[in-house]
Design a protein around this motif. Structure first.
Motif, PDB file in Angstrom:
ATOM      1  N   GLN A   4       0.828  -1.203   0.000  1.00 51.63           N
ATOM      2  CA  GLN A   4       0.000   0.000   0.000  1.00 51.63           C
ATOM      3  C   GLN A   4       0.864   1.254   0.000  1.00 51.63           C
ATOM      4  O   GLN A   4       1.938   1.282   0.601  1.00 51.63           O
ATOM      5  N   GLU A   7      -0.687   6.857   1.639  1.00 45.19           N
ATOM      6  CA  GLU A   7      -2.052   7.389   1.668  1.00 45.19           C
ATOM      7  C   GLU A   7      -3.076   6.268   1.818  1.00 45.19           C
ATOM      8  O   GLU A   7      -4.027   6.386   2.590  1.00 45.19           O
ATOM      9  N   GLU A   8      -2.882   5.162   1.115  1.00 48.09           N
ATOM     10  CA  GLU A   8      -3.790   4.011   1.250  1.00 48.09           C
ATOM     11  C   GLU A   8      -3.704   3.427   2.649  1.00 48.09           C
ATOM     12  O   GLU A   8      -4.720   3.074   3.249  1.00 48.09           O
ATOM     13  N   PHE A  10      -2.829   5.062   5.394  1.00 44.58           N
ATOM     14  CA  PHE A  10      -3.497   6.023   6.264  1.00 44.58           C
ATOM     15  C   PHE A  10      -5.011   5.806   6.221  1.00 44.58           C
ATOM     16  O   PHE A  10      -5.673   5.749   7.255  1.00 44.58           O
ATOM     17  N   ASN A  11      -5.561   5.683   5.014  1.00 46.18           N
ATOM     18  CA  ASN A  11      -7.008   5.508   4.866  1.00 46.18           C
ATOM     19  C   ASN A  11      -7.496   4.191   5.454  1.00 46.18           C
ATOM     20  O   ASN A  11      -8.577   4.145   6.047  1.00 46.18           O
ATOM     21  N   THR A  12      -6.711   3.135   5.325  1.00 47.26           N
ATOM     22  CA  THR A  12      -7.074   1.845   5.932  1.00 47.26           C
ATOM     23  C   THR A  12      -7.123   1.969   7.449  1.00 47.26           C
ATOM     24  O   THR A  12      -8.073   1.522   8.090  1.00 47.26           O
ATOM     25  N   LYS A  14      -7.488   4.727   9.161  1.00 47.74           N
ATOM     26  CA  LYS A  14      -8.580   5.638   9.496  1.00 47.74           C
ATOM     27  C   LYS A  14      -9.908   4.880   9.537  1.00 47.74           C
ATOM     28  O   LYS A  14     -10.714   5.092  10.452  1.00 47.74           O
ATOM     29  N   GLU A  15     -10.134   3.978   8.595  1.00 54.77           N
ATOM     30  CA  GLU A  15     -11.364   3.183   8.582  1.00 54.77           C
ATOM     31  C   GLU A  15     -11.447   2.269   9.807  1.00 54.77           C
ATOM     32  O   GLU A  15     -12.520   2.080  10.373  1.00 54.77           O
ATOM     33  N   LYS A  18     -12.417   4.547  12.652  1.00 57.64           N
ATOM     34  CA  LYS A  18     -13.844   4.912  12.540  1.00 57.64           C
ATOM     35  C   LYS A  18     -14.732   3.766  13.000  1.00 57.64           C
ATOM     36  O   LYS A  18     -15.703   3.974  13.724  1.00 57.64           O
ATOM     37  N   LYS A  28     -10.256  15.326  13.411  1.00 59.04           N
ATOM     38  CA  LYS A  28      -9.112  15.374  12.502  1.00 59.04           C
ATOM     39  C   LYS A  28      -7.894  16.007  13.158  1.00 59.04           C
ATOM     40  O   LYS A  28      -6.784  15.836  12.698  1.00 59.04           O
ATOM     41  N   ALA A  40      -2.067  15.445   7.955  1.00 56.72           N
ATOM     42  CA  ALA A  40      -3.304  14.668   7.938  1.00 56.72           C
ATOM     43  C   ALA A  40      -3.342  13.786   9.176  1.00 56.72           C
ATOM     44  O   ALA A  40      -2.359  13.119   9.506  1.00 56.72           O
ATOM     45  N   PHE A  42      -6.198  11.645  12.215  1.00 53.14           N
ATOM     46  CA  PHE A  42      -7.517  11.225  12.683  1.00 53.14           C
ATOM     47  C   PHE A  42      -7.332  10.706  14.093  1.00 53.14           C
ATOM     48  O   PHE A  42      -6.457   9.857  14.335  1.00 53.14           O
TER      49      PHE A  42
END
Length: 132
Positions: A4, A7-8, A10-12, A14-15, A18, A28, A40, A42
């Motif tokens: 990954q 950025e990917e 980070f998004n994983t 973050k999910e 969440k 944020k 960036a 979370f």
């Protein structure tokens, strides 16, 4: 399996946060941050204002992620406040920096599952303390 991008990654992460954020305040930004450069991020805070060690009552920082230059920093306060409650795998020990930070450059399925497990254990501990 393709590695990954940060950025990917980070998004994983973050999910994951969440999904595990029930009973928490997601944001944020870090409360009262004095950082000059905003990266960036979370973060999860408890919803209650509590006084710890006689300090002014405020919402307790639970965990968060911040995008860094070469990794995603996962900051996990239960690891700092209750270190004896966690048994880290060798993989997590290798990426642990300081008392409560994991510098994540890659997220294997095992590491992902371990992070989810850490969060669940940490929430349980903080709920018992009355902090979240």
């Amino acid at each position: 399996m393709q590695k990954q991008t940060l950025e990917e990654l980070f998004n994983t992460l973050k999910e994951i946060l969440k999904k595990e954020s029930s009973g928490m305040n997601p944001t944020k930004d870090i409360d009262n941050s004095k950082a000059k450069i905003k990266k960036a991020g979370f973060h999860l805070y408890g919803k209650k204002e509590v006084s710890i060690l006689g300090r002014k009552p405020r919402k307790v920082y639970f965990c968060g992620i911040i995008m860094q230059k070469n990794f995603v920093g996962f900051y996990f306060m239960p690891l700092y406040s209750h270190p004896n409650k966690f048994k880290l795998s060798q993989d997590l020990k290798k990426i642990k920096k300081g008392k409560s930070c994991l510098n994540i450059k890659d997220l294997s399925p095992n590491t992902k599952n371990e992070i989810i497990k850490l969060i669940k254990i940490g929430k349980s501990i903080y709920k018992k303390e009355g902090w979240v």
